[in-house]
Every structure is written in C-alpha cells, then in structure tokens.
Write an enzyme that holds these catalytic residues in place. Structure first.
Site: not given
Length: 504
Positions: A81-82, A240
């Site tokens: 992520m991110h 995820d």
C-alpha cells in the site's frame, strides 16, 4: 489432464509472490522473486518499477513450469500500500517508485494536517497523515522537484503499475486508493476537497473499480511474455492487507484478524465507516463492496514489534542459534504471568494505541529467582498484552469481535495460541492458509471471470479459509491477565516521560 486455475499476484515490499489455485481456491503452486529496496539517503525508500515487472515475469514462469497442465481463467492483483509511481505521457516511469517506508515527507505530513485540519482529514480519508502515504509523497515532489512534477501525466499505486504492464489499462480499487489519503471513504471515490487542498488534478489519478470487477484484460505483449492466453480477465484487485483479510475469511464484524509477524496487525471488519477521532487506527475500504454480504471497510491497528521482540530475545538470551519451537517450549513450562515479570515490547516505538516513536522496551519485576524461561514467557505475554491494549481502541469505537483468527509466525505455536485466547478471552482459530495476499488476489480473480458470483464472495472466502482446531480461552487465566493489563498500561504511563531521554 488440463485443470482450470486462477492466478494471484501479490507485489510485496521485498518480493512478488505468485500463486496458482484451483477454481475453488486450493493452492497448487507458488513462486517468489525478490527485489531490493534502494535507500539513496537514510530517509528514502525507493524501488525500480521495472524490477517489479521482471520479478513478476520470472515468478509466473516458475509456477507455470511447476504446474504446466493448467488453464488460467483470470488474474488477480494484490500489492503493498501507499506507494507512488509517477508516469509521463508515454506511461513510462519518471523516477523510481517511492514506497511506504519512505520518510522524506515528514514536513509535508505536518503541512497537510494543518492545511486540511486533523479532524476533517480523518473524517474524509479515515486516516491521519503519515510519511510514505501517496498524498504526502506527491506534495514532496510538488515542492522539491517542480520540474519533474510538471512532467507527470499519471500517478499509480504499485500493484496498479503491474496492471498497466499486463493490460495497458489505468485503474485502481477502493482498498488501495484508501491508502493514498486522497479517497473519500464514504463514497469510495477520489475526494474533490482533498485534491483541491493539495493542488492535485483528478485526471492524474486512475479510475476506481470494485476489487472483484474485471478492470481489464491481458494484452498481447504481456501474454506473450508470460506464456498466457491473450484476453484473460484481470481483476481490479486489492491492497495486500485487504486481500489478506479476505483469504483469512475475516469478512464480518464478529471476527478479528490478529497477525503476529515481525510486527503485529489487528484487522477488524466493519459494516460502516468508523473513524477514530484521535487517529490511533486507520480505517480503510475492504475488498468487498458495502452493498453485498460482508463488511465494506476495516479498521487496522498496528504494533511495531511482535515477532521482532521474540527474535531480539532469542539473540540476547541464547549463546547459539535455537529454533523458535524449542524457545517457546521453554517458555510454556513457566506459569502464566511469568512469575511477576512484565515486558513492554516497544523496542522500536509503538503505533496503536500510543502513536509514540520514543517508546522503549522495559522488563519490570525481575528478581534473582527469575530464569531465562521467565523472560521468554514475559516477552510472549508482553506482545500479546500490547495487541490486546491496541484492541481497546477498536472496542472504544464499537467493535465486538467474538472470535480471533490468528495469522503469522506466532499462529504456528500452540503455546502462543493459548496465550492469545487467554489474554483476549476469546476463541482462537489459527490460520493455515499461506500466501494470504496472493490467495485473496486469486479469489478476486475468480469473481472477475464470473466463476464466483460477487454476492457469494464473502461466503466463499469464509468457507475456503483453512484453519486449525479452535483454541478456547481459560476464563480464570483471562481474569488474571485483565489485572496484568492494568499493570502493563500503568508501566507505560509511568515511564513515558523518560523515554525521550533514551538513545534511539
């Protein structure tokens, strides 16, 4: 005999994992290909998107070689992520991808919080600002590399760059978009208010599709490179963590997913957006749509040292390498409560519930009568008490889980399973499913190709999750741990003022 299968691809922080499953989710073959994290300066964490693609090609080839008699029906995607991938007008990366551990944007985090307002930011996005989140990274590029920023035509998350290479299509899903700090959690669409406040044009961002939707199909060039048929459906996929919860069958608000790996995570599904006004947890979209069965959102609490604390104790207490099974067997021989020893596992600071990077580890109550086994048991109990302490935030916000699904390395220890059951006072089901995120991606692939009706996805996920025998809590031990929790909390509070004086 040719077998119909699904392909799940999980683009992790250090490696890509590819999993082939049967149409009903049974794992058949998997492969992992690693890549490095580049740190040109101590506060940066970058990766080459081309390395992701080459690793994916190698891992797909490996699983297909291992299981050649397979007819892949669809592909699902999961990813870290991110992160931030900046593309030019030809859809080529303009710079290395900036991934979630990157800390260059600390000043921008403060600016974003002040510009938007902490409460308003939480209400819209479900999370407080943090370094490594895409919003903060984009703000850094705007201010520190304006020449490059002017060349940016599109911005993608890591897994969505893989989709681009597979299909030529720009897309994302709500669960991954939620980790950018640019999504309206309620509407599951890009927030016009946040984009305007940060001077980000919406056309830079990809369209958002449900995680189980067929966002695109495999194009000819990628099909040839992978050795797969042209036109395979590629699901939108999910972050995820969302894929991991799906594969664990944790889809309803009466369940809690506790993962004990290097760090620790608590995942609590929720049927509506519930935001912590103090920002101690994140609220993200799940891989499920809110209009169907299962919960459309989840809350996440994080601990920085779970298995990390046990590894530290092993390296400290044993003169030579010892396996964790032997180590935990030694601890299990000690009575609950570790003969009065308490351990704060804050060796690298702590996230939930304290948001305290200065927090430090503490052993308390040591006497000459204590042994190595006492210390090991105290570490296991301390990590579990820290998890329960973090869970109190979820309780404050209305969560009332009736069961824990336990994942990660800690889930393989019957001793630790029992400690978790006793501390939380809830039955524990140890998860046997491996490669959770890739398994979740494969589930989404099944829905994307029509093999699994979307309204049956939550039920199917719960049914296919593989767990070991349920571990019941000991009520007397739970009552003792409740008293120990009070001492555990007070130990942090009494020492919090001194942690800043400790060296990092």
């Amino acid at each position: 005999m040719i077998q119909e299968t699904l392909l799940g691809i999980d683009l992790g922080t250090s490696a890509v994992k590819v999993l082939v499953t049967t149409a009903n989710g049974t794992p058949l073959a998997s492969a992992t290909e690693s890549y490095s994290i580049e740190q040109p300066t101590p506060d940066r964490a970058e990766q080459n998107p081309e390395a992701w693609w080459q690793a994916t090609l190698a891992a797909v080839h490996a699983v297909l070689t291992h299981h050649p008699e397979t007819h892949v029906l669809a592909i699902g995607l999961s990813g870290q992520m991110h992160g931030t991938v900046l593309l030019d007008q030809q859809a080529h990366p303009l710079a290395p991808a900036v991934i979630w551990p990157d800390r260059r944007s600390s000043t921008q985090v403060q600016e974003i919080t002040q510009t938007i307002g902490a409460s308003r930011l939480l209400a819209i996005s479900g999370s407080a600002a943090a370094t490594g989140f895409q919003a903060a990274t984009l703000r850094w590029f705007q201010q520190h590399d304006p020449a490059l920023w002017r060349q940016v035509d599109k911005v993608l998350l890591p897994k969505d760059y893989l989709r681009l290479r597979l299909t030529g299509t720009l897309a994302t899903d709500p669960s991954d978009a939620a980790g950018t700090l640019l999504l309206d959690e309620q509407t599951r669409s890009w927030s016009a208010d946040l984009l305007a406040a940060l001077a980000i044009r919406q056309e830079l961002l990809p369209p958002i599709y449900p995680s189980a939707a067929p966002s695109s199909t495999l194009h000819a060039a990628a099909a040839q490179s992978l050795g797969l048929p042209v036109g395979l459906p590629v699901a939108s996929g999910a972050a995820d963590t969302a894929c991991s919860a799906l594969a664990a069958g944790v889809v309803d608000d009466n369940q809690l997913l506790l993962t004990l790996s290097t760090g620790g995570q608590l995942i609590q599904p929720c049927a509506q957006v519930r935001v912590d006004p103090r920002g101690r947890i994140h609220t993200f979209c799940s891989a499920l749509e809110p209009r169907g069965p299962g919960c459309g959102w989840y809350q996440m609490g994080a601990m920085l040292a779970a298995g990390l604390a046990l590894r530290w104790a092993r390296d400290l207490l044993f003169p030579q390498s010892v396996d964790y099974t032997s180590m935990l067997a030694e601890a299990a021989a000690e009575p609950p409560g570790a003969r009065g020893v308490l351990f704060l596992p804050y060796l690298v600071g702590e996230r939930t519930p304290y948001l305290d990077p200065t927090a430090r580890g503490v052993f308390f109550g040591l006497t000459l009568s204590h042994s190595r086994a006492s210390l090991i048991r105290a570490v296991v109990e301390g990590v579990t008490l820290a998890a329960y302490n973090a869970c109190q935030v979820l309780h404050e916000l209305g969560a009332s889980a009736q069961q824990i699904v336990l994942a990660g390395g800690g889930s393989r220890s019957p001793f630790w399973q029992q400690v978790v059951a006793d501390v939380f006072g809830l039955p524990v089901q140890p998860l046997l499913t491996h490669e959770q995120s890739a398994s979740g991606a494969a589930l989404l692939a099944g829905a994307a190709c029509g093999l699994l009706p979307h309204d049956a996805l939550a039920r199917h996920a719960a049914e296919q999750a593989r767990t070991g025998p349920q571990v019941e809590p000991d009520r007397e031990q739970h009552a003792r741990y409740q008293k120990q929790l009070v001492a555990f909390q007070e130990l942090y509070q009494r020492n919090a003022g001194h942690f800043e004086d400790s060296p990092p």
